[in-house]
Motif scaffolding. Sequence first.
Motif, mmCIF file in Angstrom:
data_model
loop_
_atom_site.group_PDB
_atom_site.id
_atom_site.type_symbol
_atom_site.label_atom_id
_atom_site.label_comp_id
_atom_site.label_asym_id
_atom_site.label_seq_id
_atom_site.Cartn_x
_atom_site.Cartn_y
_atom_site.Cartn_z
ATOM 1 N N LEU A 12 0.835 -1.201 0.000
ATOM 2 C CA LEU A 12 0.000 0.000 0.000
ATOM 3 C C LEU A 12 0.867 1.247 0.000
ATOM 4 C CD1 LEU A 12 -2.562 -1.088 2.752
ATOM 5 C CD2 LEU A 12 -2.682 -1.495 0.288
ATOM 6 N N VAL A 13 0.540 2.189 -0.891
ATOM 7 C CA VAL A 13 1.297 3.441 -0.977
ATOM 8 C C VAL A 13 0.317 4.609 -0.926
ATOM 9 C CG1 VAL A 13 3.076 4.716 -2.225
ATOM 10 C CG2 VAL A 13 2.907 2.237 -2.517
ATOM 11 N N ASP A 14 0.334 5.346 0.189
ATOM 12 C CA ASP A 14 -0.577 6.474 0.360
ATOM 13 C C ASP A 14 -0.051 7.361 1.482
ATOM 14 O OD1 ASP A 14 -3.087 7.947 1.457
ATOM 15 O OD2 ASP A 14 -3.776 7.073 -0.428
ATOM 16 N N ASP A 15 -0.200 8.664 1.343
ATOM 17 C CA ASP A 15 0.365 9.579 2.344
ATOM 18 C C ASP A 15 -0.608 9.919 3.472
ATOM 19 O OD1 ASP A 15 -1.193 11.037 0.504
ATOM 20 O OD2 ASP A 15 -0.180 12.903 0.994
ATOM 21 N N HIS A 16 -1.793 9.323 3.459
ATOM 22 C CA HIS A 16 -2.749 9.556 4.537
ATOM 23 C C HIS A 16 -2.703 8.385 5.516
ATOM 24 C CE1 HIS A 16 -4.296 12.261 1.380
ATOM 25 N NE2 HIS A 16 -4.632 13.022 2.414
ATOM 26 N N VAL A 56 0.690 -7.295 -5.824
ATOM 27 C CA VAL A 56 -0.122 -6.163 -6.284
ATOM 28 C C VAL A 56 0.209 -4.928 -5.442
ATOM 29 C CG1 VAL A 56 -2.471 -5.261 -6.583
ATOM 30 C CG2 VAL A 56 -2.015 -7.683 -6.999
ATOM 31 N N VAL A 57 0.273 -3.783 -6.099
ATOM 32 C CA VAL A 57 0.503 -2.512 -5.410
ATOM 33 C C VAL A 57 -0.739 -1.652 -5.554
ATOM 34 C CG1 VAL A 57 1.911 -0.405 -5.305
ATOM 35 C CG2 VAL A 57 2.973 -2.587 -5.938
ATOM 36 N N LEU A 58 -1.203 -1.064 -4.437
ATOM 37 C CA LEU A 58 -2.262 -0.052 -4.493
ATOM 38 C C LEU A 58 -1.564 1.296 -4.354
ATOM 39 C CD1 LEU A 58 -5.173 -1.524 -2.312
ATOM 40 C CD2 LEU A 58 -4.790 -1.688 -4.767
ATOM 41 N N ASN A 79 10.711 -3.717 -12.152
ATOM 42 C CA ASN A 79 10.023 -4.973 -12.449
ATOM 43 C C ASN A 79 8.852 -4.712 -13.391
ATOM 44 O OD1 ASN A 79 8.792 -7.453 -12.559
ATOM 45 N ND2 ASN A 79 8.163 -7.497 -10.405
ATOM 46 N N PRO A 80 9.048 -4.885 -14.705
ATOM 47 C CA PRO A 80 7.984 -4.617 -15.685
ATOM 48 C C PRO A 80 6.736 -5.471 -15.489
ATOM 49 C CG PRO A 80 10.127 -4.799 -16.755
ATOM 50 C CD PRO A 80 10.302 -5.273 -15.351
ATOM 51 N N GLN A 81 6.859 -6.571 -14.737
ATOM 52 C CA GLN A 81 5.712 -7.458 -14.522
ATOM 53 C C GLN A 81 4.902 -7.084 -13.287
ATOM 54 O OE1 GLN A 81 5.131 -9.595 -16.991
ATOM 55 N NE2 GLN A 81 7.007 -8.757 -17.881
ATOM 56 N N LEU A 82 5.346 -6.061 -12.565
ATOM 57 C CA LEU A 82 4.651 -5.658 -11.341
ATOM 58 C C LEU A 82 3.239 -5.175 -11.665
ATOM 59 C CD1 LEU A 82 5.087 -5.270 -8.267
ATOM 60 C CD2 LEU A 82 5.779 -2.920 -8.774
ATOM 61 N N LYS A 83 2.275 -5.589 -10.845
ATOM 62 C CA LYS A 83 0.874 -5.219 -11.068
ATOM 63 C C LYS A 83 0.501 -4.067 -10.132
ATOM 64 C CE LYS A 83 -0.426 -9.884 -12.519
ATOM 65 N NZ LYS A 83 0.959 -10.392 -12.583
ATOM 66 N N ILE A 84 0.025 -2.978 -10.728
ATOM 67 C CA ILE A 84 -0.270 -1.773 -9.958
ATOM 68 C C ILE A 84 -1.705 -1.308 -10.203
ATOM 69 C CG2 ILE A 84 0.351 0.659 -9.565
ATOM 70 C CD1 ILE A 84 3.192 -0.052 -10.418
ATOM 71 N N ILE A 85 -2.413 -1.043 -9.116
ATOM 72 C CA ILE A 85 -3.762 -0.477 -9.184
ATOM 73 C C ILE A 85 -3.702 0.938 -8.625
ATOM 74 C CG2 ILE A 85 -6.153 -0.657 -8.396
ATOM 75 C CD1 ILE A 85 -5.691 -3.664 -8.011
#
Length: 218
Positions: A12-16, A56-58, A79-85
């Motif tokens: 999870l990547v978020d600044d809140h 998976v990355v959010l 990593n070109p195969q990384l899945k990001i939402i």
Amino acid sequence: MKNEREKIKVFLVDDHTLFLNGLAMLLNSMPEMEVAGKAFNGKEFIEKLQDNMPDVVLMDIAMPEMDGIEATRKALEINPQLKIITLSMYDDQEYYTKMVQCGVNGFILKDSDIQEVRTAISTVADGGNYFSHELLRNLILTQKLKEHHNTTEEELSGRELEILIEICQGLSNNEIAEKLFISKRTVEKHRANILLKTECKNTASLVVYAIKNQLIEI
């Protein structure tokens, strides 16, 4: 597809802080999910990614130090195969196209129901794409307002249209091949031709193209 016993590792990547910790708690309560890492900005995420490769990355868009757009670019270089939402708010629509061009696998609203978040993560982890219908409508409207070319795209063949529709449903090349009784190699060839004719760079762009041209409905 992941083994049923393996948990989907989510970063999870978020600044809140409140949102980040709340989402982490909800995902960790699901038997098939595991929050493998958290970061409060893109810079911290990239640093942690070197030693912690999730399924998976959010990814939030607007963050200090390094925003989601730059973080997505850098992560996919690693990593070109990384899945990001992409985690998005309604007022982020000016950044939608940039995230699509970066190669994200989907968009969900930050105020989405947790079951929709669950579905999005599972779909993307299994190789599909997930796009919030509301966000797609906003993106399509924006693109129509900013339409800057009047050249007509090369017409797609019947088979190409058929494959495009299946792509928009989130099916993989293997799944399309099985459904249409053709080889995976044939699907890959058609997919390459579709990208060339539509001037799209990735699956997200194709979904937008299909809806804008009324090839599918949402």
